[in-house]
Design a protein around this motif. Structure first.
Motif, PDB file in Angstrom:
ATOM      1  N   THR A 101       0.839  -1.189   0.000  1.00  0.00           N
ATOM      2  CA  THR A 101       0.000   0.000   0.000  1.00  0.00           C
ATOM      3  C   THR A 101       0.878   1.246   0.000  1.00  0.00           C
ATOM      4  OG1 THR A 101      -0.140   0.110   2.419  1.00  0.00           O
ATOM      5  CG2 THR A 101      -1.900  -1.096   1.258  1.00  0.00           C
ATOM      6  N   THR A 103       0.368   5.464   1.089  1.00  0.00           N
ATOM      7  CA  THR A 103      -0.484   6.501   1.657  1.00  0.00           C
ATOM      8  C   THR A 103       0.034   7.849   1.193  1.00  0.00           C
ATOM      9  OG1 THR A 103      -1.014   5.151   3.593  1.00  0.00           O
ATOM     10  CG2 THR A 103      -1.384   7.524   3.775  1.00  0.00           C
ATOM     11  N   ARG A 158      -7.944   1.807   0.126  1.00  0.00           N
ATOM     12  CA  ARG A 158      -8.046   0.936   1.292  1.00  0.00           C
ATOM     13  C   ARG A 158      -8.384   1.716   2.561  1.00  0.00           C
ATOM     14  NH1 ARG A 158      -8.886  -1.687  -2.057  1.00  0.00           N
ATOM     15  NH2 ARG A 158      -7.951  -3.588  -2.855  1.00  0.00           N
ATOM     16  N   ALA A 159      -8.049   3.008   2.583  1.00  0.00           N
ATOM     17  CA  ALA A 159      -8.360   3.834   3.750  1.00  0.00           C
ATOM     18  C   ALA A 159      -8.359   5.301   3.353  1.00  0.00           C
ATOM     19  CB  ALA A 159      -7.359   3.587   4.877  1.00  0.00           C
ATOM     20  N   ARG A 171     -10.511   8.751  10.408  1.00  0.00           N
ATOM     21  CA  ARG A 171      -9.899   7.749   9.535  1.00  0.00           C
ATOM     22  C   ARG A 171     -10.889   6.615   9.301  1.00  0.00           C
ATOM     23  NH1 ARG A 171      -5.877   9.752  12.838  1.00  0.00           N
ATOM     24  NH2 ARG A 171      -4.026  10.542  11.749  1.00  0.00           N
ATOM     25  N   SER A 173     -11.516   2.908   7.111  1.00  0.00           N
ATOM     26  CA  SER A 173     -10.900   1.847   6.319  1.00  0.00           C
ATOM     27  C   SER A 173     -11.965   0.854   5.894  1.00  0.00           C
ATOM     28  CB  SER A 173      -9.805   1.123   7.109  1.00  0.00           C
ATOM     29  OG  SER A 173     -10.362   0.344   8.145  1.00  0.00           O
ATOM     30  N   ARG A 174     -11.672   0.159   4.828  1.00  0.00           N
ATOM     31  CA  ARG A 174     -12.614  -0.854   4.344  1.00  0.00           C
ATOM     32  C   ARG A 174     -12.798  -1.958   5.375  1.00  0.00           C
ATOM     33  NH1 ARG A 174     -15.002  -2.833  -0.267  1.00  0.00           N
ATOM     34  NH2 ARG A 174     -14.219  -1.160  -1.585  1.00  0.00           N
ATOM     35  N   GLU A 175     -11.749  -2.321   6.084  1.00  0.00           N
ATOM     36  CA  GLU A 175     -11.818  -3.435   7.034  1.00  0.00           C
ATOM     37  C   GLU A 175     -12.614  -3.073   8.289  1.00  0.00           C
ATOM     38  OE1 GLU A 175      -9.048  -2.348   5.562  1.00  0.00           O
ATOM     39  OE2 GLU A 175      -8.782  -4.010   4.147  1.00  0.00           O
ATOM     40  N   PHE A 181     -17.228   3.782   5.047  1.00  0.00           N
ATOM     41  CA  PHE A 181     -16.216   3.758   3.995  1.00  0.00           C
ATOM     42  C   PHE A 181     -16.876   3.730   2.617  1.00  0.00           C
ATOM     43  CE2 PHE A 181     -13.418   1.344   1.136  1.00  0.00           C
ATOM     44  CZ  PHE A 181     -12.222   2.029   1.263  1.00  0.00           C
ATOM     45  N   THR A 198      -5.026   5.954   1.311  1.00  0.00           N
ATOM     46  CA  THR A 198      -4.185   4.758   1.214  1.00  0.00           C
ATOM     47  C   THR A 198      -4.681   3.919   0.051  1.00  0.00           C
ATOM     48  OG1 THR A 198      -3.747   4.753   3.593  1.00  0.00           O
ATOM     49  CG2 THR A 198      -3.377   2.687   2.405  1.00  0.00           C
TER      50      THR A 198
END
Length: 447
Positions: A101, A103, A158-159, A171, A173-175, A181, A198
């Motif tokens: 990744t 950023t 991803r973020a 912040r 993130s997908r997770e 998100f 990111t």
């Protein structure tokens, strides 16, 4: 390779004389977008150079909009109050080789980021036709390249790090924050200022680009999927004036064994480099003729240091489900005589489905039909309703950053997650600090 990298890339890379000067604002002057068809509605522009400066500005202003590289053709990024230009927010924050990744700050341009990634052994999955655009501006409007298996540029995210209305940093993130998100990535500038993004990476790769001319239009009826799958990224260029596609641009990875020959479904291999607009010099275009080169020098149509496209122009683009591609193309072909006098060129591309709530490709593999117009809005404004009517059976969705005339209620009816999107936006920005006339008209009209 060092895990953390802090690099200030040049913000002075220009895109040729057709781009409006990117020097700092002079009081009394009003910025225009790169093509010159939009003059922004305020002369109050700030150019923060750090997240702390962004925070100070956001807290101070009651209303403002974040402004990237000014490549939108409508007023989605306009403000009557204050503009926060992100051109100095262009650092690489972290390259994580193990996680694959990178950023970056939101104002980073793809044309600045890509060489750095390549030098460090990495690549992005795709690029748009212009490398001059910023990362944040591209993802929030679902800007894309081409390729039947390639999602738009936002699918690499991803973020996100956002500066919200009260100056807080959030912040996502997908997770960890899936629903927020999915709302915020293609967020249309409604959530706040994107300070960091990111992106997912893959190992760097070489590509080649082959161009074919005069593809018989009737070949699309039986072979559309095969034609658009002939390379990693494929574009069709047409002026809708004949029974042929003017040019087919096939961008292939060197690690894929699918080198085209001298003929392609009745089209002939070009013998010289070509511009999508046949009358223009190919000097500004990326290398063709099957010559291998780094991914970032083949995926875009235009070189970073040159005028993109035609310069002084207008643009519209419409997304329809891929299964309706041939019918939609035939519908536009029937308008050829009306379109021709006002058109520079049209491009047809494919984009894979994604899951972002306000993406035109949400849950549908899509075909995008793009129009590069002569800069004559009175004429173009009369043509767009005709095009939209022809494409209406396919529940057409326009590009958020380009010109369209669809009624707001028609447009919003085609986004199933709109009401949920508005609720999430309101939670981030309850007083509408980042809303403008465009968003109020096309997104929040019932709020």
């Amino acid at each position: 390779m060092k895990r953390r990298t802090f690099i200030k890339l040049s913000s002075e890379v220009t895109a040729g004389s057709a781009l409006a000067p990117l020097t700092d604002w002079v009081p009394g002057d009003r910025l225009k977008n790169w093509a010159g068809n939009i003059e922004y509605s305020t002369d109050k522009v700030s150019y923060p150079k750090s997240v702390a400066e962004v925070q100070s500005l956001v807290k101070k202003q009651n209303k403002l909009k974040s402004l990237g590289t000014r490549h939108c053709f409508n007023r989605i990024a306009d403000s009557k109050y204050h503009l926060l230009a992100t051109k100095h927010l262009n650092k690489v924050i972290e390259l994580d080789a193990q996680a694959r990744t990178v950023t970056v700050e939101g104002g980073m341009k793809y044309g600045e980021l890509a060489p750095y990634l390549h030098q460090n052994g990495f690549a992005l999955h795709n690029l748009a036709s212009l490398p001059h655009i910023s990362v944040a501006g591209s993802i929030i409007t679902a800007t894309h390249g081409s390729g039947v298996k390639n999602g738009n540029l936002a699918t690499a995210v991803r973020a996100l790090e956002l500066m919200t209305a009260d100056g807080s940093i959030v912040r996502l993130s997908r997770e960890k924050d899936e629903q927020q998100f999915l709302a915020a990535v293609v967020g249309l500038g409604a959530f706040g200022v994107i300070t960091q993004v990111t992106l997912a990476l893959q190992p760097t790769y070489e590509m080649r680009q082959n161009v074919f001319v005069q593809l018989p239009m009737n070949q699309l009826q039986e072979h559309f999927e095969a034609i658009m799958s002939a390379g990693y990224s494929v574009s069709l260029f047409t002026d809708w004036q004949t029974e042929s596609i003017n040019e087919v641009w096939i961008k292939s990875r060197e690690d894929e064994d699918n080198k085209p020959g001298q003929e392609f479904y009745g089209a002939k291999a070009a013998t010289i480099n070509l511009h999508p607009i046949a009358e223009l010099s190919a000097e500004n275009c990326t290398e063709q003729m099957g010559v291998p080169g780094p991914w970032f020098e083949r995926l875009p149509h235009f070189k970073m240091g040159f005028t993109p496209s035609a310069g002084k122009e207008l643009q519209s683009e419409y997304f329809i489900p891929r299964q309706n591609a041939v019918e939609a193309i035939e519908a536009i072909q029937r308008l050829g005589k009306q379109i021709g006098p006002h058109l520079l060129i049209s491009e047809i591309r494919t984009i894979d489905a994604d899951d972002f709530w306000m993406s035109p490709c949400r849950q549908q593999a899509s075909v995008a039909i793009h129009f590069t117009w002569k800069q004559d809005w009175p004429s173009v404004s009369k043509l767009l309703p005709l095009i939209e009517k022809e494409l209406s059976p396919f529940h057409v969705r326009p590009h958020w950053g380009k010109l369209f005339t669809l009624a707001p209620n028609v447009l919003t009816s085609r986004y199933e997650k709109l009401e949920e999107f508005k609720k999430v936006v309101t939670a981030f920005d309850p007083k509408g600090k980042f809303r403008n006339d465009f968003l109020n008209k096309y997104v929040f009209q019932n709020a």
